[in-house]
Design a protein around this motif. Structure first.
Motif, mmCIF file in Angstrom:
data_model
loop_
_atom_site.group_PDB
_atom_site.id
_atom_site.type_symbol
_atom_site.label_atom_id
_atom_site.label_comp_id
_atom_site.label_asym_id
_atom_site.label_seq_id
_atom_site.Cartn_x
_atom_site.Cartn_y
_atom_site.Cartn_z
ATOM 1 N N THR A 59 0.834 -1.197 0.000
ATOM 2 C CA THR A 59 0.000 0.000 0.000
ATOM 3 C C THR A 59 0.874 1.255 0.000
ATOM 4 N N LYS A 60 2.192 1.082 -0.079
ATOM 5 C CA LYS A 60 3.098 2.222 0.052
ATOM 6 C C LYS A 60 3.652 2.684 -1.303
ATOM 7 N N SER A 61 4.369 3.810 -1.268
ATOM 8 C CA SER A 61 4.834 4.406 -2.526
ATOM 9 C C SER A 61 6.074 3.685 -3.046
ATOM 10 N N GLU A 63 8.887 4.923 -4.013
ATOM 11 C CA GLU A 63 10.099 5.465 -3.405
ATOM 12 C C GLU A 63 10.409 4.769 -2.065
ATOM 13 N N THR A 64 9.379 4.657 -1.245
ATOM 14 C CA THR A 64 9.548 4.014 0.059
ATOM 15 C C THR A 64 9.840 2.526 -0.096
ATOM 16 N N ARG A 67 13.464 2.053 -0.952
ATOM 17 C CA ARG A 67 14.342 2.308 0.197
ATOM 18 C C ARG A 67 14.339 1.113 1.152
ATOM 19 N N PHE A 68 13.153 0.602 1.445
ATOM 20 C CA PHE A 68 13.049 -0.549 2.348
ATOM 21 C C PHE A 68 13.742 -1.776 1.737
ATOM 22 N N ILE A 134 -2.121 -3.236 -4.467
ATOM 23 C CA ILE A 134 -2.304 -2.006 -5.236
ATOM 24 C C ILE A 134 -0.988 -1.588 -5.910
ATOM 25 N N GLU A 138 -0.528 -1.420 -9.906
ATOM 26 C CA GLU A 138 -0.317 -0.093 -10.492
ATOM 27 C C GLU A 138 1.049 0.064 -11.148
#
Lengths: 280, 280
Positions: A59-61, A63-64, A67-68, A134, A138
């Motif tokens: 559910t995160k972007s 970019e994040t 990084r993770f 998602i 996407e």
């Protein structure tokens, strides 16, 4: 192929072969890939990292997620691994090229390509469905990879509720079936194979299969990535031959009921489960 | 009380009153508390932090929740805030004493106590229900706080699927109703008031209310904490009097469709939404 590879391995590169495989996922779901790896590569040592402190990624972007994922790889590299398996569909979809560009010396296998290959191989009338988080859907990465391989028609659908349903163990019965209808009715009768593009979804196989109908092949990407890992290690002469490999599990958070959760996805009890802090 | 407090405020401590209120939550759900704060304290400036990079907290361990909550407070303290509102029920349940002990100079208001107070005030036959995340319910903190206030009977139930349902906007209809029955049937007819111990749950009010029946008062803790914040600021002479306050939103990840999500919980468009990195 396995046996040829194994003999090559013992001749050519025993020390390479003895290095562990690193596997990571945003959480515990990636243990479905470990389960398959343990089945097809029983002698391999496996180091698993689940980023349970920050799960879910889907559910995160972008970019994040990138990084993770870097932090996850940096952790696994400490163990002198011979191969990274990205068990997370979200990372495989949005960050794998980024990881391969950053870690050029490290072979990185994601769950996306093996799943796509199998779907293209089995989609008789050329119509493929893809379900996932998602972020995965996407990213349109499945569509790109499938189109590269031929003139296929691709239908995609994010199914975010499947993850919490699987984590709750609510995988059959009226509720998951209604949720499956809500997501999948638009794909019914329109695809020959369906990529289960999230590590949690195989737990819902029975329900998804009932809703999609008997003619649709469900593709378990954990199974496909394990097959691909064996193929890769065999070709390189890096297969380990004998004995039963170790499985060590590292988690960034030890959540309540973790033993039960791990067993649900892995189907066995790992040698060790340890908490680890990444650089955050 | 409001007007007395306001006149005290203007006489005694205008500069104190002009400082913003800091609010944080594991994600975007805490904006339901901001919505209530904006309603009852329209002149206040509000700084909101949502830790969307690591949401949710409610499935994670106490140790990790405490660490994350500290980082959230450290971020908000940079803004010279006059009050912290912990909009996250999980943090309010498992980490608020830890935070108060660590930040002694900082008034910290959680959503747990105001909700408990209201439940105790309205539970006519002394039977109170509590629903929340796994971490919230397993902390047993509601039970302890309620028992302190009198001889009440308390029934608790974790409802983990309510959060993803609310985030998907699936709040009425057959699926949420079946899920609500699965969780709540064991509480039906056995409680007079039900604490909605998670910021997401007010979005499911209609469904929860239908399942629980008309005699049960549902307690929206966001509403109660806003009331409590006004009371506290009034007593201290820290209420801001005039104009319309600013709302600045900081998120650790800007997720896909964040504008839509924010609007669903907040009911308005904030002045600004910025991405911020905490110390991790």
């Amino acid at each position: 192929m396995g046996s040829t590879a194994e003999s090559r391995s013992s001749k050519r590169n025993t020390s390479e072969a003895d290095r562990p495989i690193g596997v990571f996922d945003s959480g515990i779901g990636g243990l479905t890939a470990v389960r398959e790896l343990r089945r097809v590569l029983p002698a391999e040592d496996i180091i698993y990292l689940g980023d349970t402190a920050r799960v879910p990624y889907g559910t995160k972007s972008e970019e994040t997620i990138k990084r993770f994922a870097e932090q996850d790889v940096d952790f696994l590299r400490r163990f002198d691994i011979k191969l990274i398996v990205v068990a997370c569909n979200t990372v495989s979809s949005v960050a794998i090229e980024h990881l391969r560009a950053k870690y050029r010396d490290l072979p990185i296998l994601g769950v996306l390509e093996p799943g796509v290959e199998e779907a293209c191989r089995t989609a008789e009338s050329g119509r493929i469905g893809v379900i996932g988080t998602i972020a995965t859907i996407e990213s349109r990465r499945h569509v790109r990879e499938i189109k590269k391989r031929g003139d296929f028609q691709v239908l995609c659908r994010p199914c975010p509720l499947f993850v919490p349903l699987a984590e709750e163990g609510l995988v059959t019965g009226q509720i998951p079936e209604l949720v499956a209808h809500m997501y999948l009715d638009e794909l019914r009768g329109k695809v020959d194979s369906l990529i289960l593009g999230c590590t949690h979804y195989p737990l819902l196989t029975e329900t998804i299969s009932r809703v999609m109908g008997p003619g649709v092949k469900l593709i378990n990407v954990s199974h496909e990535v394990a097959r691909k890992a064996r193929e890769y290690l065999g070709e390189k002469g890096f297969l380990r031959e004998k004995g039963r490999g170790n499985l060590r599990v590292y988690l960034t958070d030890i959540p309540p009921h973790y033993e039960e959760l791990i067993y649900r996805f892995l189907g066995e009890k790992p040698e060790s489960v340890e908490k680890v802090e990444l650089e955050f």
